[in-house]
Scaffold this active site. Structure first.
Site, short mmCIF file in Angstrom:
data_model
loop_
_atom_site.label_atom_id
_atom_site.label_comp_id
_atom_site.label_asym_id
_atom_site.label_seq_id
_atom_site.Cartn_x
_atom_site.Cartn_y
_atom_site.Cartn_z
N VAL A 25 0.86 -1.19 0.00
CA VAL A 25 0.00 0.00 0.00
C VAL A 25 0.89 1.23 0.00
O VAL A 25 1.93 1.26 0.65
CB VAL A 25 -0.96 0.03 1.22
CG1 VAL A 25 -2.01 -1.05 1.12
CG2 VAL A 25 -0.18 -0.11 2.51
N HIS A 26 0.49 2.25 -0.75
CA HIS A 26 1.34 3.42 -0.86
C HIS A 26 0.55 4.72 -0.98
O HIS A 26 1.12 5.81 -0.88
CB HIS A 26 2.25 3.30 -2.08
CG HIS A 26 1.50 3.18 -3.38
ND1 HIS A 26 1.08 4.28 -4.08
CD2 HIS A 26 1.09 2.09 -4.06
CE1 HIS A 26 0.46 3.87 -5.18
NE2 HIS A 26 0.44 2.55 -5.19
N ARG A 27 -0.76 4.64 -1.24
CA ARG A 27 -1.53 5.87 -1.39
C ARG A 27 -1.58 6.64 -0.08
O ARG A 27 -1.61 6.06 1.00
CB ARG A 27 -2.96 5.53 -1.85
CG ARG A 27 -3.02 4.98 -3.25
CD ARG A 27 -4.47 4.79 -3.69
NE ARG A 27 -4.53 4.46 -5.11
CZ ARG A 27 -5.39 4.99 -5.97
NH1 ARG A 27 -6.28 5.87 -5.55
NH2 ARG A 27 -5.37 4.64 -7.25
N ASP A 74 -3.43 -1.21 -2.54
CA ASP A 74 -4.29 -0.13 -3.01
C ASP A 74 -3.80 0.37 -4.37
O ASP A 74 -4.23 1.40 -4.87
CB ASP A 74 -4.33 1.03 -2.01
CG ASP A 74 -2.95 1.61 -1.71
OD1 ASP A 74 -1.96 1.19 -2.34
OD2 ASP A 74 -2.85 2.49 -0.83
N SER A 75 -2.90 -0.39 -4.99
CA SER A 75 -2.23 0.00 -6.22
C SER A 75 -2.94 -0.51 -7.47
O SER A 75 -3.24 -1.71 -7.56
CB SER A 75 -0.79 -0.52 -6.21
OG SER A 75 -0.21 -0.47 -7.50
#
Length: 367
Positions: free
Chosen positions: A205-207, A282-283
């Site tokens: 996840v990165h957002r 979330d990508s």
């Protein structure tokens, strides 16, 4: 002679465009790569260009971070100068980044014919900047290359003539095949981290809405950890520089049993994704790649631009509370794991090059 200019600025764009750039090299099409600097040049080149044995970008703008308006405005001016310098017949952009938006708008006001790869992707969430970028790009370019029939249908529904649309499949398939051929074997990568194939859950996840909200981020990790514990699976999160502080440390109920590993190199990540029992993400990119690789995916969002993955059963949307994430991961692990890959079987890069208004054999522009 520069026939094709590729405008890119992020790792995802570089990975997806690398097969097309390599096809240009293989087939003698004169080309130039313009790197906007949306992501740091050294990071992008190490993560993507080196992995695909590509030369460094011909022009680097070094725009750097900033607000969407500031960054896009600086890119517009820089890309315009770069296109004037390279004078290509065709300009190619990819996806929904600020680089794609700046490249498409700048090129549309100049000489090149403009091409959008991965056209027609839609999440229908206009609060997401990348959704606005995608829609604008699709409506200013000359040629739209869609990965699936569904993406083509979205474009037609928006009033774009079918004569400008070509369905090619996804260059992600080509990129993944190349990485598997050029990277260390899976057993070596897993051995480096002390993992076994199918014995761990991957969290990517990165957002900002996921990682910058401590409560939401902890809920996500707790749900994954709970599902992993019930199945005897370790939970692993690859991180890059600056991410560790957000993902480690105890919360109000004690530490969450999620192991972070110091790798975000693309080839290593692909090996981990392919070997994991499931991935929580979330990508947009990871949703597509997991579907192609056969790894069950749980997406902690309320919408997705990869709706093909949910339709074939490869992906599940999940609320970001611990119960919701745990339930979704459990459902993903219990599914039969057999689905039809909607993104094609490879060869998209050559189909794209065949459809570009250039001749690869004679190296002359087709007017």
């Amino acid at each position: 002679m520069t026939e094709v200019a590729f405008v890119l600025g992020t790792e995802a764009e570089a990975v997806r465009l690398a097969p097309v750039i390599r096809a240009c090299e293989r087939r003698g099409v004169g080309h130039a790569v313009i790197h906007t600097g949306e992501h740091r040049a050294e990071t992008l080149e190490r993560a993507a260009f080196d992995r695909f044995d590509l030369s460094a970008p011909d022009i680097t703008l070094d725009v750097g971070p900033g607000s969407h308006g500031k960054q896009t405005g600086m890119m517009l001016a820089g890309v315009e100068r770069a296109l004037a310098e390279t004078d290509p017949a065709v300009a190619v952009v990819h996806g929904g980044t600020n680089s794609a938006l700046a490249g498409a708008v700048a090129a549309s006001k100049m000489r090149p014919e403009v091409v959008h790869l991965e056209a027609g992707i839609r999440s229908f969430d206009r609060s997401a900047p990348e959704e606005t970028n995608r829609v604008v790009v699709d409506h200013v370019v000359d040629h739209l290359f869609a990965t699936t029939e569904k993406a083509r249908w979205y474009l037609v529904r928006e009033g774009i003539t079918e004569l400008r649309i070509t369905v090619t499949g996804s260059t992600a398939v080509d990129a993944l095949e190349s990485v598997r051929d050029r990277s260390p074997p899976e057993s070596e990568v897993l051995g480096e981290f002390g993992l076994r194939a199918g014995g761990f859950l991957l969290v990517d996840v990165h957002r900002r809405e996921s990682v910058d909200d401590p409560e939401r981020f902890r809920s996500l990790l707790e749900g994954a950890a709970r599902a992993g514990s019930a199945r005897g699976l370790e939970v692993v999160r690859p991180v890059g520089p600056g991410a560790r502080d957000r993902s480690e440390g105890p919360g109000p109920d004690g530490p969450v049993p999620v192991r972070t590993v110091d790798s975000r190199e693309y080839a290593t990540f692909v090996r981990l994704l392919s070997a994991s029992a499931a991935v929580v993400t979330d990508s947009s990119r990871v949703q597509e790649e997991a579907c192609i690789l056969g790894t069950p995916c749980v997406t902690v969002r309320s919408e997705t631009e990869r709706s093909e993955t949910t339709e074939v059963g490869a992906n599940r949307l999940s609320p970001c509370d611990p119960d919701g994430v745990c339930r979704s991961v459990t459902e993903a692990l219990d599914a039969d794991g057999e689905w039809r890959n909607p993104y094609g079987t490879g060869g998209a890069a050559d189909r794209i090059l065949d459809a570009l208004p250039v001749s690869a054999e004679r190296e002359e522009v087709v007017r």
